[in-house]
Design a protein around this motif. Structure first.
Motif, PDB file in Angstrom:
ATOM      1  N   TRP A   7       0.833  -1.204   0.000  1.00 18.66           N
ATOM      2  CA  TRP A   7       0.000   0.000   0.000  1.00 18.66           C
ATOM      3  C   TRP A   7       0.865   1.250   0.000  1.00 18.66           C
ATOM      4  N   GLU A  63      -9.161  -4.406   4.349  1.00 22.05           N
ATOM      5  CA  GLU A  63      -8.854  -3.883   3.016  1.00 22.05           C
ATOM      6  C   GLU A  63      -9.487  -2.511   2.809  1.00 22.05           C
ATOM      7  N   ALA A  67      -7.566   1.025   2.279  1.00 19.16           N
ATOM      8  CA  ALA A  67      -7.851   1.868   1.122  1.00 19.16           C
ATOM      9  C   ALA A  67      -8.141   3.305   1.545  1.00 19.16           C
ATOM     10  N   TYR A  70      -4.519   4.722   2.591  1.00 21.15           N
ATOM     11  CA  TYR A  70      -3.599   4.883   1.457  1.00 21.15           C
ATOM     12  C   TYR A  70      -4.366   5.098   0.158  1.00 21.15           C
TER      13      TYR A  70
END
Length: 388
Positions: A7, A63, A67, A70
């Motif tokens: 990431w 996840e 997201a 990053y």
């Protein structure tokens, strides 16, 4: 999760592609690597789903949480929501880097930061200046506690990087004078306390209003601070400075328009030209401009935020032609905002359409003003009074 490096590399690579890493401040990339965003993000973040801010939890949706942390270089991660609106965030990487570059920070500089938030920016400042050189002021006691913990976990001692609870608008006189002052929230008025607590020749970097951040240098006599607009930045405003801004619908109400006329001006620059929008922000600081497109073309809504209740609509009238710029203007209230908009727009064109980097600001004990081209001889616009 074990994919943080992936990431982080993804965000850094996108910054590379865009040219966001400043050449004159190579230390910033090393500091960013040493203080990764995920170490400063709380376990619950907030995502806008086009209707409201909804929680994204690290444990249940790793996840999705990653997201948010990053996202792309222009995305902030919302870390706190109050009354349905964001009240703290992990600022977007591109603006964080740009503002640090504008600060011209050197090792050993005494730094005052206003708005600790998660503590991430304080960690970046401390990486360069030294842990014991940074004092950060946070108005929210809970955020201050979390920031101290994260600074310690990231290897920046929460005892040496001073995180104190207080009103950022008054600075932190106990540690003055400072070589550098940096705010992480937007102000319309630059508090004079920030200037008074900065040594002559010192530098102040802060988001100003809705559209830009400025870098000011304190004069040798300490009686003013002046400098140039550095770039675009949209930050949350200082807490408690004002209630929620009224929307266009609230200002518009249900009364009929008091004036109607036509306009043939192409409205696309009003949406697409950041330099024009900045110039209008300077000339009409209390006017909010919103644009949207429908099948007839581009429309705009204007309303004042000062409470006097003026509004205007610029409604496209489509005729099927590609070059048709026909617009109907309706206005009401004590001011004719569409007329003021066109006058300010024409004045900007008459000045050869300066870009936002041609503007600067000067702050004095009894007020502040924005200027264009030259602080002494260029056109200037008196801004709001500075805070005491």
């Amino acid at each position: 999760m074990d994919s943080w490096d992936e990431w982080r590399r993804g965000l850094a690579a996108e910054m590379d592609l865009r040219g966001d890493w400043p050449d004159r401040s190579p230390w910033i990339r090393s500091a960013v690597d040493a203080a990764p965003r995920h170490l400063f993000a709380p376990d619950r973040l907030w995502h806008w789903d086009d209707c409201a801010y909804v929680p994204v939890d690290r444990d249940s949706d790793p996840e999705g949480w990653a997201a948010e942390v990053y996202g792309n270089p222009d995305d902030a991660a919302v870390t706190q929501v109050t009354d349905g609106l964001p009240s703290s965030s992990l600022s977007c990487e591109a603006v964080v880097v740009d503002m640090l570059d504008s600060l011209l920070l050197e090792p050993g500089h005494r730094v005052l930061e206003l708005g600790t938030g998660t503590g991430r920016n304080a960690a970046l400042l401390a990486w360069r200046a030294g842990d014991e050189s940074v004092t950060s002021v946070e108005v929210d006691p809970d955020l201050a506690v979390g920031a101290r913990e994260r600074l310690g976990a990231a290897g920046r001692s929460g005892d040496r990087v001073r995180v104190v609870v207080g009103d950022g608008g008054t600075g932190w006189p106990a540690g003055a004078p400072y070589d550098r002052v940096m705010a992480t929230y937007a102000v319309d008025r630059i508090p004079w306390a920030w200037v008074a607590q900065t040594r002559p020749g010192g530098r102040i970097v802060t988001p100003w209003g809705r559209l830009g951040h400025v870098a000011l240098t304190v004069a040798e006599d300490g009686k003013s601070a002046t400098g140039w607009v550095q770039g675009l930045a949209q930050f949350m405003s200082a807490r408690g400075t004002a209630g929620p801004a009224r929307t266009f619908s609230q200002v518009r109400g249900t009364a009929p328009a008091e004036a109607e006329r036509s306009m043939t001006r192409n409205l696309e620059p009003l949406r697409d030209n950041a330099h024009l929008r900045f110039a209008l922000r300077v000339a009409l600081p209390d006017v909010r401009i919103t644009t949207a497109e429908d099948e007839d073309g581009l429309n705009a809504w204007l309303h004042d935020e000062g409470g006097v209740g003026s509004w205007a609509t610029l409604s496209a009238v489509g005729s099927g032609g590609d070059d048709d710029n026909s617009t109907v203007v309706h206005q009401a209230g004590p001011r004719r905002l569409a007329d003021e908009l066109e006058e300010a727009w024409d004045a900007w064109i008459a000045m050869a359409s300066p870009n936002l980097y041609d503007y600067g600001m000067t702050v004095e004990p009894d007020g502040q003003y924005v200027w264009c081209g030259d602080a002494a001889t260029g056109p200037r616009w008196q801004s709001v009074q500075t805070e005491e």
